[in-house]
Design an enzyme around this catalytic site. Structure first.
Site, short mmCIF file in Angstrom:
data_model
loop_
_atom_site.label_atom_id
_atom_site.label_comp_id
_atom_site.label_asym_id
_atom_site.label_seq_id
_atom_site.Cartn_x
_atom_site.Cartn_y
_atom_site.Cartn_z
CE1 TYR A 124 7.11 0.67 -23.83
CE2 TYR A 124 7.12 -0.13 -25.57
CZ TYR A 124 8.13 0.83 -24.79
OH TYR A 124 9.21 0.96 -24.71
CE LYS A 146 7.12 3.74 -23.87
NZ LYS A 146 8.12 4.94 -22.90
N GLY A 169 13.48 5.48 -12.48
CA GLY A 169 13.69 4.15 -13.31
C GLY A 169 14.73 4.49 -13.39
CG ASP A 173 5.32 3.76 -7.17
OD1 ASP A 173 4.87 3.95 -8.58
OD2 ASP A 173 4.09 2.80 -6.85
N GLY A 195 16.67 0.78 -14.23
CA GLY A 195 16.64 0.25 -14.95
C GLY A 195 17.51 0.20 -16.60
CD GLN A 196 17.05 -1.42 -22.67
OE1 GLN A 196 15.91 -1.70 -22.78
NE2 GLN A 196 17.26 -2.90 -23.01
N1 SER Z 1 12.76 -1.96 -26.75
C1 SER Z 1 10.86 -2.07 -26.11
C2 SER Z 1 10.05 -3.52 -26.42
O1 SER Z 1 10.54 -3.93 -26.83
C3 SER Z 1 10.55 -1.33 -27.89
O2 SER Z 1 10.86 0.36 -26.84
O3 SER Z 1 8.61 -3.55 -25.92
#
Ligand code: SER
Length: 326
Positions: A148, A152, A13, A58, A16-17
């Protein structure tokens, strides 16, 4: 676990951010050739590819991940690939596959190859409306309302299980909403905070998708990267939490952020049109108790709200000057 020993580091990743900044920081610390950046992007940013090894990967493909671990003699994995909260509601199957299958692959292969360690992030999204919203404790109710968040909670328990069952040194942080000007994550609920800076400079106004009083824990990326590395460098006997550590720096409302932006961008106007992400934001904590992280491995945030706003505005302006479209 140190980052200098035990083979190379793999960052999954990396485009990514969090991955962009974490990869750069790890390369600066241990040497660029010792940090393999991996992502699904066919055209990764030039900086990532030019500065050190890059693998198109991936992580839901276990055999491909296995090959990368062998080819580079990987010792430690930072597994950051994920579908965030808002995107997860739009495509739950994709969120499940990417968030859960890839983590299971990483943990399985880490055990099979006796890797030194794994980092995987959890999130404030692991909490839900039945969690105390102020000063949310480390150990509390985890009943998230997004897929999501469900992935987690599952991931936290999977990490804990692999530590107990296999002795795998896997460590985790519950990241708050993160701000960076370098990569625009998209697909999250905390994204309004980043979008506000981008739109303030671009158009002088922003229509925010949560109410002005919406308050959640937020953190500038540099603090998140430093927390990640400090957690991974801590001696194993200091790590008392093997699910995921609460972590916080700042909590402010959308209106407070808009006021800070307006102080710096004359004429900036923010209006508010809440959409489906309001309910997600309302289900998350407003403030977090991260005393376990502070006690166990000395966590201390450094970036305050003024620094965050100054840095974000300077960074967004620099990116625009370079022609980078966020
Ligand atoms: N930044 C994430 C979101 O907004 C939270 O973990 O989904």
């Amino acid at each position: 676990m140190t980052t200098e020993r035990n083979g190379k580091i793999l960052v999954i990743g990396a485009v990514g951010q969090v991955g962009r900044s974490l990869t750069r920081e790890l390369r600066a610390r241990v040497g660029a050739d010792r940090v393999v950046a991996a992502g699904r992007a066919t055209e990764p940013p030039a900086e990532l590819r030019a500065a050190g090894p890059f693998e198109k990967l991936d992580a839901t493909d276990k055999a491909a991940l296995d090959r990368v671990i062998r080819r580079h003699a990987i010792g430690t994995i930072y597994h950051l690939a994920a579908v965030l909260s808002a995107d997860g509601e739009k495509d739950p199957v994709r969120a499940w596959t990417i968030n859960v299958e890839s983590l299971r692959n990483v943990l399985d292969l880490a055990v099979a190859h006796s890797l030194a360690g794994v980092f995987w992030p959890s999130s404030i999204a692991a909490f839900g409306p039945t969690t105390p919203r102020e000063n949310t404790p480390q150990r509390t109710v985890l009943e998230p309302t997004t897929l999501y968040g469900v992935t987690k909670v599952l991931g936290e328990n999977l990490c804990h299980y692999y530590f107990k069952r296999h002795g795998l040194d896997v460590r985790s942080l519950r990241y708050p909403g993160l701000l960076t000007y370098e990569t625009y994550s998209g697909g999250g609920t905390s994204d309004y905070s980043v979008e506000m800076f981008i739109e303030a400079l671009r158009h002088g106004r922003y229509t925010c998708f949560v109410r002005p009083d919406t308050t959640m824990p937020l953190m500038y990326i540099d603090d998140a990267v430093r927390a990640t590395i400090e957690l991974m460098q801590a001696p194993a006997q200091r790590i008392s939490i093997r699910t995921s550590y609460n972590l916080t720096a700042l909590s402010f409302s959308a209106a407070e952020l808009a006021a800070e932006v307006a102080r710096r961008v004359p004429g900036f106007v923010c209006d508010y049109q809440p959409n489906f992400r309001q309910a997600i934001a309302d289900s998350w904590p407003r403030t977090i108790d991260d005393s376990a992280a502070r006690q166990d491995w000395g966590w201390q945030p450094r970036v305050d709200l003024a620094m965050l706003c100054d840095t974000m505005l300077r960074g967004v302006a620099d990116m625009a000057a370079k022609g980078v479209r966020l």
